[in-house]
Design a protein around this motif. Structure first.
Motif, PDB file in Angstrom:
ATOM      1  N   GLN A 153      -8.006   2.181   3.203  1.00 30.15           N
ATOM      2  CA  GLN A 153      -7.343   1.011   2.607  1.00 30.15           C
ATOM      3  C   GLN A 153      -6.684   0.169   3.702  1.00 30.15           C
ATOM      4  OE1 GLN A 153      -7.697   0.333  -0.545  1.00 30.15           O
ATOM      5  NE2 GLN A 153      -7.601   2.165  -1.839  1.00 30.15           N
ATOM      6  N   ARG A 177      -7.637   2.658  -6.172  1.00 24.75           N
ATOM      7  CA  ARG A 177      -7.583   4.027  -5.640  1.00 24.75           C
ATOM      8  C   ARG A 177      -8.831   4.769  -6.068  1.00 24.75           C
ATOM      9  NH1 ARG A 177      -3.236   4.062  -8.821  1.00 24.75           N
ATOM     10  NH2 ARG A 177      -1.924   4.368  -7.000  1.00 24.75           N
ATOM     11  N   VAL A 198      -1.595  10.636   7.882  1.00 25.24           N
ATOM     12  CA  VAL A 198      -2.009   9.696   6.842  1.00 25.24           C
ATOM     13  C   VAL A 198      -3.292  10.179   6.182  1.00 25.24           C
ATOM     14  CG1 VAL A 198      -2.375   7.261   6.309  1.00 25.24           C
ATOM     15  CG2 VAL A 198      -1.132   7.873   8.361  1.00 25.24           C
ATOM     16  N   ASN A 199      -3.290  10.199   4.876  1.00 27.79           N
ATOM     17  CA  ASN A 199      -4.472  10.578   4.106  1.00 27.79           C
ATOM     18  C   ASN A 199      -5.652   9.649   4.451  1.00 27.79           C
ATOM     19  OD1 ASN A 199      -5.828   9.413   1.363  1.00 27.79           O
ATOM     20  ND2 ASN A 199      -5.835  11.637   1.378  1.00 27.79           N
ATOM     21  N   THR A 254      -6.018   6.477   2.405  1.00 31.04           N
ATOM     22  CA  THR A 254      -5.001   5.500   2.783  1.00 31.04           C
ATOM     23  C   THR A 254      -5.470   4.735   4.022  1.00 31.04           C
ATOM     24  OG1 THR A 254      -3.401   7.128   2.027  1.00 31.04           O
ATOM     25  CG2 THR A 254      -2.528   5.217   3.180  1.00 31.04           C
ATOM     26  N   LEU A 280       0.839  -1.206   0.000  1.00 31.89           N
ATOM     27  CA  LEU A 280       0.000   0.000   0.000  1.00 31.89           C
ATOM     28  C   LEU A 280       0.872   1.253   0.000  1.00 31.89           C
ATOM     29  CD1 LEU A 280      -2.765   1.449   0.337  1.00 31.89           C
ATOM     30  CD2 LEU A 280      -2.441   1.220   2.815  1.00 31.89           C
ATOM     31  N   THR A 281       0.543   2.175  -0.903  1.00 32.47           N
ATOM     32  CA  THR A 281       1.227   3.469  -0.926  1.00 32.47           C
ATOM     33  C   THR A 281       0.214   4.561  -0.581  1.00 32.47           C
ATOM     34  OG1 THR A 281       0.787   3.662  -3.289  1.00 32.47           O
ATOM     35  CG2 THR A 281       2.938   2.797  -2.658  1.00 32.47           C
ATOM     36  N   GLY A 282       0.715   5.676  -0.086  1.00 31.17           N
ATOM     37  CA  GLY A 282      -0.161   6.763   0.343  1.00 31.17           C
ATOM     38  C   GLY A 282      -1.027   7.275  -0.797  1.00 31.17           C
ATOM     39  N   ARG A 283      -2.288   7.543  -0.500  1.00 29.90           N
ATOM     40  CA  ARG A 283      -3.219   7.996  -1.525  1.00 29.90           C
ATOM     41  C   ARG A 283      -3.423   9.504  -1.472  1.00 29.90           C
ATOM     42  NH1 ARG A 283      -2.128   3.270  -3.451  1.00 29.90           N
ATOM     43  NH2 ARG A 283      -3.783   1.715  -3.624  1.00 29.90           N
ATOM     44  N   THR A 343       3.276   3.096   2.810  1.00 24.98           N
ATOM     45  CA  THR A 343       2.650   3.341   4.107  1.00 24.98           C
ATOM     46  C   THR A 343       3.365   2.600   5.241  1.00 24.98           C
ATOM     47  OG1 THR A 343       0.568   3.614   2.946  1.00 24.98           O
ATOM     48  CG2 THR A 343       0.439   3.303   5.319  1.00 24.98           C
TER      49      THR A 343
END
Ligand code: SF4
Ligand code: SF4
Lengths: 422, 86
Positions: free
Chosen positions: A216, A240, A209-210, A213, A63-66, A73
């Motif tokens: 997720q 996403r 953290v967004n 994200t 998972l990467t930051g959205r 993340t």
């Protein structure tokens, strides 16, 4: 849903991915989902149990930051967890759900907070548990607060979550601005000699953290990394949310698309014909203009065939709109949104906006384009936050994608409707 | 371990004393603010230093009237994760 298993770079990026098969994940509980509906859809929930092994699962999920930077993340979370344990007096870490969406073309976080606040809160609670009982904050603009507060009220131990209002400025969601606002009531970025993960809110290890994200994270905590990877590509796993807007009569929509989705397929799903568009802004005001064809949405990949989704903004221009004028308007806005703390940003962005506006307004000095380029090089990399390079990145993509229009403008004629669209 | 000269842009007022003390490292821009010579991206906020420039950099740190400069010793600067607007 069609689980896409291609891997970058072995599989061709231009292989069309079928977004339209994507089942909703984040918004699966339906509109205005309350706690009951939420638990019915996603299953029961015990955040403290979810904390164990969560960081490993996030790593496996990829998972990467959205929220824009697409940073991994698990890495960010592990850094904050690590610094919390260091030292004699271990400081309790802080996790902040960042719902500030200063980007004018972005509305997916707002939509998510309105319809799936419980998923965001689940993710917040899970991460806080994984960091050994971190304090929790939700930071969101005024319009989103009542819904968040209502959702928190429905939760058994909701009163442990504090809520802070984000001002409606472009940079209010920058991570150090978020921490600054919560700590001092001033939503401008701060100079960062020390990382927030070492020393953030009141000197405590802080994770901003967004909200998407976090939603997720909640899904990965429930269903695991393998489930998450059933959508998207190996290099850009999961789904996403994207905020898609375009020329009338297209209505602004939030879509959930798999990682590595084809831009043209996303545009079609939103009701647009890619052939009738001159260019698409991908990633928002700090993103890039690209031609609609043959780009995949992914934070990784070759720039001629991928466009970084950033905060998930996709905005299409029709053939009648002048790309230079559109860019000039955006850069004027960005110059105006500079926090006016850092010289190169405070002076450089208005200078860029002014050159762009002169070109857009029909001034025919051929040196203007190289002056724009020079100013871009001058400001980039020089600010407490990434506002200068975000802005110059947009401008340089305009110089590239609208190159023919620039030439036309600077030599005294505008190519008219459609500019010189390739 | 590499030393970096960190510029706190929120404090710097662009009078350019540092550029005088570190002529090989820093130039001045249109508005008087320091620009790291030959560097791109965030290397212009956390400027990598050669050993030979370390002493002069220390001097600039002491003399900067706005306390905008500092040395980061052997620490990698913040990775580019901070994006405004969200
Ligand atoms: S770079 Fe610009 S927007 Fe960012 S903190 Fe400095 S003045 Fe503000
Ligand atoms: S000496 Fe300090 S305040 Fe002056 S230009 Fe250099 S960094 Fe800025």
């Amino acid at each position: 849903m069609s689980p896409a298993k291609d891997t970058y770079p072995t599989a061709p990026l231009h292989a069309i991915q079928d977004n339209r098969g994507q089942e909703p994940r984040l918004l699966a509980a339906g509109p205005d989902a309350g706690l009951e509906q939420h638990l019915d859809t996603f299953g029961p929930w015990e955040p403290n149990a979810a904390g164990a092994g969560l960081l490993e699962a996030l790593g496996e999920a990829g998972l990467t930051g959205r929220g824009g930077a697409a940073f991994e993340t698990w890495r960010k979370a592990t850094a904050a967890a690590g610094s919390g344990r260091k030292g004699l007096f271990a400081a309790r870490p802080v996790v902040i759900a960042n719902g500030a969406e200063g980007e004018p073309l972005s509305f997916k976080d707002r939509t998510l907070l309105a319809h799936a606040p419980h998923l965001v809160i689940d993710g917040l609670a899970a991460l806080a548990a994984a960091l050994g009982g971190a304090s929790m904050y939700v930071y969101a603009p005024a319009a989103g607060l009542p819904r968040v507060q209502q959702a928190i009220g429905e939760r058994p131990r909701g009163n442990r979550i504090r809520v802070v209002q984000a001002p409606e400025t472009f940079i209010s969601g920058e991570s150090s601005a978020v921490v600054n606002m919560i700590g001092n009531g001033n939503a401008v970025p701060t100079d960062q000699r020390r990382r927030l993960s070492e020393s953030g809110l009141n000197g405590r290890p802080t994770l901003v953290v967004n909200v998407e994200t976090l939603a997720q994270v909640a899904l990965i905590a429930r269903y695991g990394a393998q489930w998450f990877r059933q959508a998207g590509t190996a290099a850009d796993p999961g789904t996403r949310l994207v905020s898609v807007s375009g020329p009338a009569p297209v209505r602004d929509v939030v879509l959930e698309v798999p990682g590595g989705a084809q831009l043209s397929a996303v545009l079609q799903e939103a009701g647009m014909d890619p052939a009738a568009l001159s260019a698409v802004l991908v990633g928002g005001y700090h993103g890039r203009w690209v031609r609609p064809a043959a780009h995949a949405l992914s934070p990784v990949g070759p720039p001629d065939r991928t466009a970084r989704p950033g905060a998930g903004v996709i905005h299409a221009l029709d053939l009648q709109t002048c790309g230079i004028q559109a860019t000039a308007r955006i850069v004027s806005y960005l110059a105006d949104q500079s926090a006016r703390q850092c010289g190169p940003c405070m002076f450089g962005l208005p200078a860029m906006a002014s050159v762009l506006n002169r070109i857009a307004g029909g001034e025919t000095n051929p040196r203007l384009a190289s002056e724009l380029d020079r100013l871009g090089r001058l400001v980039s990399g020089r600010g407490a936050c990434r506002h200068p390079e975000g802005t110059t990145g947009l401008v340089s993509s305009a110089l590239e994608v609208f190159a023919a229009d620039f030439r036309a403008h600077l030599s005294g004629y505008c190519t008219g409707p459609g500019g010189a669209a390739a | 371990m590499k030393t970096h000269l960190h510029i706190d842009w929120t404090s710097c007022d662009g009078r350019g004393l540092c550029a005088e003390l570190l002529p090989g490292v820093l130039d001045r821009d249109d508005w008087g603010y320091p620009v790291a010579r030959g560097k791109t991206g965030r290397d212009r906020t956390d400027v990598p230093l050669r050993d030979a420039d370390r002493e002069a950099a220390q001097e600039a740190v002491f003399l900067c009237p706005k306390l905008a400069l500092s040395l980061l010793d052997g620490r990698t600067p913040e990775p580019g994760t901070r994006v405004p607007g969200r």
